[in-house]
Design a protein around this motif. Structure first.
Motif: not given
Length: 129
Positions: A85-93, A100-106
């Motif tokens: 069901v879940r999809w995990v994203f590791d993102q950096q701007v 300058i920005f990083r996020a882990k999004v589920t």
């Protein structure tokens, strides 16, 4: 494999000081995730017509720098399905070579009634699920 998405900072993205307003980083990374879904050949309009949507269920974010009017940014994303069901994203701007920005999004695959449902097969196949 990392996915890259380019963003130019426009006037509308900034605050009175000409610095990107903090919430707009979430918009930038959302656009990058939408591009990934499209590149995988998953039609979100067709999913919705079938009563299935993606919903962000968690975000961990770190603001470690700033961007300004006219900057050209790159959103770098890696992603992995977790379970059915879940999809995990590791993102950096990134601004140049600096994050300058990083996020882990589920995100979760949900019915339009709010019940968890299986990720599309194209996405599950990325993680052997």
């Amino acid at each position: 494999m990392a996915h890259e998405f380019s963003v130019t900072v426009y006037y509308e993205d900034t605050d009175m000081a000409g610095i990107v307003y903090y919430a707009n980083y979430l918009r930038f990374i959302e656009r990058a995730r939408s591009e990934i879904v499209e590149q995988l050949g998953v039609d979100q309009r067709a999913m919705r017509a079938e009563g299935i949507v993606f919903a962000v269920t968690r975000i961990e974010a770190d603001y470690v720098g700033s961007a300004r009017l006219g900057d050209r940014l790159t959103v770098v994303t890696t992603h992995q399905p977790v379970g059915a069901v879940r999809w995990v994203f590791d993102q950096q701007v990134r601004l140049g070579d600096k994050t300058i920005f990083r996020a882990k999004v589920t995100a979760a695959c949900m019915s339009t009634e709010g019940r968890p449902t299986r990720l599309p097969a194209k996405i599950r196949a990325l993680g052997g699920v």
